[in-house]
Scaffold this active site. Sequence first.
Site, mmCIF file in Angstrom:
data_model
loop_
_atom_site.group_PDB
_atom_site.id
_atom_site.type_symbol
_atom_site.label_atom_id
_atom_site.label_comp_id
_atom_site.label_asym_id
_atom_site.label_seq_id
_atom_site.Cartn_x
_atom_site.Cartn_y
_atom_site.Cartn_z
ATOM 1 N N GLU A 165 0.830 -1.210 0.000
ATOM 2 C CA GLU A 165 0.000 0.000 0.000
ATOM 3 C C GLU A 165 0.861 1.255 0.000
ATOM 4 O O GLU A 165 1.893 1.316 0.672
ATOM 5 C CB GLU A 165 -0.924 0.003 1.221
ATOM 6 N N GLU A 172 -3.578 11.434 3.334
ATOM 7 C CA GLU A 172 -4.695 11.343 4.262
ATOM 8 C C GLU A 172 -4.829 12.713 4.912
ATOM 9 O O GLU A 172 -3.896 13.202 5.549
ATOM 10 C CB GLU A 172 -4.475 10.253 5.310
ATOM 11 N N LYS A 203 -7.667 4.056 -5.028
ATOM 12 C CA LYS A 203 -8.915 4.198 -4.287
ATOM 13 C C LYS A 203 -9.022 5.589 -3.669
ATOM 14 O O LYS A 203 -8.070 6.091 -3.083
ATOM 15 C CB LYS A 203 -9.027 3.142 -3.184
#
Length: 504
Positions: free
Chosen positions: A138, A143, A221
């Site tokens: 990942e 974020e 995503k």
Amino acid sequence: MYKQILTFLILFLRYILSEFPDDPYEDDDTSDDNNSDYEGQKCNPYRDKACLVNDEALGKKIFESFAEGTKYFTITSSTRGVRFGSEGLALTIQDEFDNPALVSSFYIMYGKVEAEIKGAAGKGIISSFYLQSDDLDEIDVVEIFGSDPYEFQTNFFIKGNTTTYDRGRYHEMHPSPLSEFHKYGIEWSPDLITWYLDDKPVRMLGRRNKHGLPCSPMFLKFSLWSVEDDDEGTIAWAGGAASFSEGPFTMHIKNLKVQDYSKALTYSYGNLRDGNWLDLRADGGYLYEGHKYCLPPKMLDKLKPTPKQETDDDQVLTSSKSQRVATTISEDKNTVSYYPPSATNSHTTWDRLSEWETEQDETGTDDTENSDNEEEESITAIPISKSRKGSTRRLDISTQLPPLSQNESKIAEIKNITTTKHIHNTTTSLQISKIKSKKVGVTTTIYSSSTPQSTSKSRMPYNIFFNYPGKENSRFKSGVSSILATSFSSVVIAEILVIVVLLL
């Protein structure tokens, strides 16, 4: 007499029909579109010995504004919270059960990714954009914390290993990521990951870091989510629990650019039926120059820490917009000197769209070795702050041992590869727990090894998953049922026979 019997039979028939639902497979609560097992359909080759994945490759450059919809993404949850418009894609949380998200229908194997994002403001609300592989490699591009108007986080994970808390970096920025759009991007190569903010590098992660680098194809995503009330660690990391009375909370995304450095139709790897391990191959093309093959699952438990593992190859770059440097893994308060890589041309701003749509080759490589030219470049001092409590050392997954069958050529041509060229024998599989590292504490989700059942009617964003004899092969419950038709026919025939007998 006959009329009464006929009336009774008609009423009985109506009662029987009323007992059959329109769709026997339909859940009791069909209005709830917030929960999705969309990603649960993906098998993990490092966890499931019957898993062989064949992922759809992008193999080119694409651009999406999200102004009029999307060609390459599928909504995976909370459909009501997904809208397209003049400001691109809007993901909205209205209550605590919402988690609007989109996943790409393609995978990339090294490349560039960039999007303009305006985060959602609100305590306990997280706006995220990341890449993830089937085996839980990942890269968190960004974020954004809804409670923090001047900070965002970058992160990465290797094969779901989150036993230490030293991967995340926190970057201060001005103006706020919540008040206007900013460009967030990454460039991923076999030896280096570089994170960008508004076309400027803010973090560089080299292969020599103790965790290694992702080595499996990844999808993209976008997700907007809120922390759970009973998760104290995540609440502290997110800056508090969400107050939904202050909503709705909306994240905006536009102008996505993606380039896949490898060229292929599909990417395949995983467990073969004979128990052997198939290394990653690019079907109908080739893997990007310098690709480092992932270690087979059976090798993971045999790895031992080495002195080389202690090398700190993760640097956060300071800028005029970000004076505070995020936490690193050392407890030494001194500074270290960082030499920028010589391949600076690979860290320039993105090409204009007209140039992006051409077939011009872009290597995007990063030369991490010092050269004569590097000695003339200025040195950037990188302060190192204290590590987080609870940090422990963990064996590396992707860099401790050389690949058993690594192709040393410039380009790993896989067009005419034989079945045994990149295969390792393996008899064990790794059970991996996906543990999301947070600022304070951790949240753990254990992935079951059994094949999940899906009630989602969304198109899956991946190509093929193989299940072998002896495994449950039913992935989806059919939306069309023959049970009702069969039962109805039986009842009608029985009633007709009864009526005929009574009339005779």
